[in-house]
Design a protein around this motif. Structure first.
Motif, short mmCIF file in Angstrom:
data_model
loop_
_atom_site.label_atom_id
_atom_site.label_comp_id
_atom_site.label_asym_id
_atom_site.label_seq_id
_atom_site.Cartn_x
_atom_site.Cartn_y
_atom_site.Cartn_z
N ASP A 229 0.81 -1.23 0.00
CA ASP A 229 0.00 0.00 0.00
C ASP A 229 0.84 1.28 0.00
OD1 ASP A 229 -2.36 -1.54 0.10
OD2 ASP A 229 -2.18 -1.71 2.27
N LYS A 230 2.13 1.19 -0.22
CA LYS A 230 2.97 2.39 -0.27
C LYS A 230 3.21 2.81 -1.72
CE LYS A 230 5.47 1.93 4.09
NZ LYS A 230 6.79 2.03 4.75
N LYS A 231 3.46 4.09 -1.89
CA LYS A 231 3.91 4.57 -3.19
C LYS A 231 5.40 4.28 -3.28
CE LYS A 231 4.49 8.77 -5.98
NZ LYS A 231 3.98 8.22 -7.23
N LEU A 232 5.79 3.59 -4.32
CA LEU A 232 7.19 3.20 -4.49
C LEU A 232 7.87 4.14 -5.46
CD1 LEU A 232 6.79 -0.68 -4.76
CD2 LEU A 232 7.02 0.74 -2.72
N ILE A 233 9.01 4.67 -5.03
CA ILE A 233 9.82 5.56 -5.85
C ILE A 233 11.13 4.86 -6.14
CG2 ILE A 233 11.00 7.78 -5.95
CD1 ILE A 233 8.89 8.80 -3.91
N PHE A 234 11.47 4.76 -7.42
CA PHE A 234 12.68 4.03 -7.83
C PHE A 234 13.74 5.03 -8.27
CE2 PHE A 234 8.99 1.39 -8.43
CZ PHE A 234 9.36 0.19 -7.82
N THR A 235 14.96 4.80 -7.80
CA THR A 235 16.07 5.69 -8.12
C THR A 235 17.32 4.86 -8.36
OG1 THR A 235 17.31 7.63 -7.33
CG2 THR A 235 16.66 6.01 -5.68
N CYS A 236 18.34 5.50 -8.93
CA CYS A 236 19.62 4.81 -9.17
C CYS A 236 20.66 5.89 -9.39
CB CYS A 236 19.51 3.84 -10.36
SG CYS A 236 19.03 4.63 -11.91
N GLY A 237 21.60 5.66 -10.30
CA GLY A 237 22.61 6.66 -10.57
C GLY A 237 22.13 7.74 -11.53
N SER A 238 21.48 7.32 -12.62
CA SER A 238 21.04 8.29 -13.62
C SER A 238 19.72 7.91 -14.27
CB SER A 238 22.11 8.46 -14.71
OG SER A 238 22.30 7.23 -15.41
N GLY A 239 18.90 7.15 -13.55
CA GLY A 239 17.56 6.84 -14.04
C GLY A 239 17.45 5.65 -14.96
N ILE A 240 18.54 4.91 -15.17
CA ILE A 240 18.50 3.75 -16.07
C ILE A 240 18.13 2.48 -15.31
CG2 ILE A 240 19.82 2.30 -17.66
CD1 ILE A 240 19.26 5.04 -18.82
N THR A 241 18.94 2.08 -14.34
CA THR A 241 18.68 0.81 -13.66
C THR A 241 17.50 0.89 -12.70
OG1 THR A 241 20.36 1.28 -11.96
CG2 THR A 241 21.07 0.05 -13.90
N ALA A 242 17.10 2.11 -12.31
CA ALA A 242 15.86 2.24 -11.52
C ALA A 242 14.69 1.63 -12.27
CB ALA A 242 15.59 3.71 -11.23
N CYS A 243 14.71 1.74 -13.59
CA CYS A 243 13.60 1.21 -14.40
C CYS A 243 13.61 -0.32 -14.43
CB CYS A 243 13.67 1.78 -15.81
SG CYS A 243 13.48 3.58 -15.86
N ILE A 244 14.77 -0.93 -14.19
CA ILE A 244 14.82 -2.40 -14.12
C ILE A 244 14.05 -2.89 -12.90
CG2 ILE A 244 16.33 -4.42 -13.86
CD1 ILE A 244 18.53 -2.85 -15.29
N ILE A 245 14.28 -2.26 -11.75
CA ILE A 245 13.56 -2.73 -10.56
C ILE A 245 12.11 -2.27 -10.57
CG2 ILE A 245 15.64 -3.08 -9.16
CD1 ILE A 245 15.07 -0.46 -7.74
N MET A 246 11.81 -1.21 -11.28
CA MET A 246 10.40 -0.83 -11.47
C MET A 246 9.69 -1.89 -12.32
SD MET A 246 8.77 2.58 -13.19
CE MET A 246 7.06 3.04 -12.92
N LEU A 247 10.36 -2.37 -13.36
CA LEU A 247 9.80 -3.44 -14.18
C LEU A 247 9.56 -4.69 -13.34
CD1 LEU A 247 9.06 -4.71 -16.95
CD2 LEU A 247 11.50 -5.21 -17.26
N ALA A 248 10.52 -5.01 -12.47
CA ALA A 248 10.36 -6.17 -11.59
C ALA A 248 9.15 -6.00 -10.67
CB ALA A 248 11.63 -6.38 -10.76
N ALA A 249 8.98 -4.81 -10.11
CA ALA A 249 7.85 -4.56 -9.22
C ALA A 249 6.53 -4.64 -9.98
CB ALA A 249 8.00 -3.20 -8.56
N THR A 250 6.52 -4.17 -11.22
CA THR A 250 5.32 -4.26 -12.05
C THR A 250 4.95 -5.72 -12.30
OG1 THR A 250 5.83 -2.15 -13.13
CG2 THR A 250 4.33 -3.63 -14.28
N LEU A 251 5.95 -6.53 -12.66
CA LEU A 251 5.69 -7.96 -12.89
C LEU A 251 5.21 -8.65 -11.62
CD1 LEU A 251 8.81 -8.69 -15.12
CD2 LEU A 251 6.42 -8.95 -15.83
N ALA A 252 5.67 -8.17 -10.47
CA ALA A 252 5.27 -8.76 -9.19
C ALA A 252 3.90 -8.28 -8.73
CB ALA A 252 6.32 -8.45 -8.12
N GLY A 253 3.30 -7.37 -9.47
CA GLY A 253 1.93 -6.96 -9.18
C GLY A 253 1.76 -5.68 -8.38
N TYR A 254 2.83 -4.92 -8.22
CA TYR A 254 2.73 -3.68 -7.44
C TYR A 254 2.27 -2.52 -8.32
CZ TYR A 254 5.12 -6.11 -3.67
OH TYR A 254 5.44 -7.00 -2.67
N ASN A 255 1.57 -1.58 -7.67
CA ASN A 255 1.07 -0.39 -8.35
C ASN A 255 1.64 0.85 -7.66
OD1 ASN A 255 -0.78 -1.85 -10.19
ND2 ASN A 255 -1.87 -2.35 -8.30
#
Length: 277
Positions: A229-255
């Motif tokens: 139930d939390k808003k998840l904010i993804f970060t990294c060095g320059s916005g590239i690998t943050a999107c990898i773990i965002m993709l993982a969270a999406t596949l795992a069913g998080y919104n």
């Protein structure tokens, strides 16, 4: 196209579909050595998606910042992209920069976009057709129209305003050493450490042999964090690998997911912002 990721066999089965566009979004890792070996071939009919130049905000010194909807539209049209197209994006490292493009298109309102699981290495492992990178294809001008979704992006001011909130959690995709400040940043001008209310989820933990881990394993990884139930904010060095773990969270069913676009390239040079080590 119902999932944010597709297999090499799926792509090969649909490769000649008239509505399909394949994008090569390869960039070099910021931590890579100068002689990093990237293949000089591409998937048949792939179009090069230039993250660093055509699709980034080139008016700022912060790398990889998302271009404006107007600039994004124009660059898409140059590549022959329209709103009816189904897009598969890959990179030559397996999964590295391709999820960034998936997020960019989602942010610009385009839902029919998926990442090729395993990228070019997975494609070549199955002996599927490639062509020289030098092959320049021609295509008709597209008429892509962006429908910007601000909910998928967050900036430094918004993070500062909400950084102590129990309703958000920041997931940092950098290596544990960079997160803890025990390793230097690859960009020498940046401070070390991490943001308060951040936890470390190194992007490599959601990958295995260049592919995204099975959904069951992604769910198990993410369940270690208190994120329901939390808003998840993804970060990294320059916005590239943050999107990898965002993709993982999406596949795992998080919104309720968003990317801090400036990431540490911005936060690590700001004055007066809180940093922990």
């Amino acid at each position: 196209m119902t999932q944010p990721i597709v297999s090499a066999s799926w792509l090969f089965e649909h490769i000649d579909h008239p509505d399909l566009i394949i994008l090569d979004a390869t960039i070099k890792k910021v931590t890579a050595k100068e002689n990093q070996n990237l293949a000089v071939e591409k998937i048949k009919n792939a179009r090069f998606f230039d993250i660093k130049n055509a699709f980034s905000d080139t008016t700022t010194d912060i790398p990889n910042m998302l271009a404006s909807p107007t600039v994004f539209e124009k660059a898409c049209r140059t590549l022959g992209i329209s709103n009816h197209h189904k897009i598969v994006v890959y990179d030559r490292l397996g999964i590295y920069s391709s999820p960034r493009v998936w997020w960019m298109f989602k942010t610009m309102g385009h839902q029919q976009i998926a990442v090729l699981d395993g990228g070019l290495p997975a494609w070549k492992e199955e002996n599927l057709p490639t062509e020289p990178e030098s092959n320049l294809n021609t295509y008709l001008q597209g008429d892509f129209i962006a429908d910007y979704n601000p909910n998928l992006v967050i900036n430094a001011d918004e993070i500062l305003h909400n950084i102590t909130s129990n309703d958000i959690l920041i997931l940092d995709a950098r290596s544990p050493g960079r997160f803890l400040g025990s390793e230097p940043e690859p960009r020498a001008s940046l401070k070390s450490g991490h943001m308060p209310n951040a936890v470390n989820l190194h992007y490599e933990k959601v990958l295995q042999n260049g592919k995204i881990k099975p959904v069951s394993e992604l769910k198990e990884i993410l369940q270690h964090f208190t994120i329901a139930d939390k808003k998840l904010i993804f970060t990294c060095g320059s916005g590239i690998t943050a999107c990898i773990i965002m993709l993982a969270a999406t596949l795992a069913g998080y919104n309720h997911l968003s990317i801090y676009d400036g990431s540490w390239s911005e936060w690590g040079q700001l004055e007066g912002v809180p940093i922990q080590c």
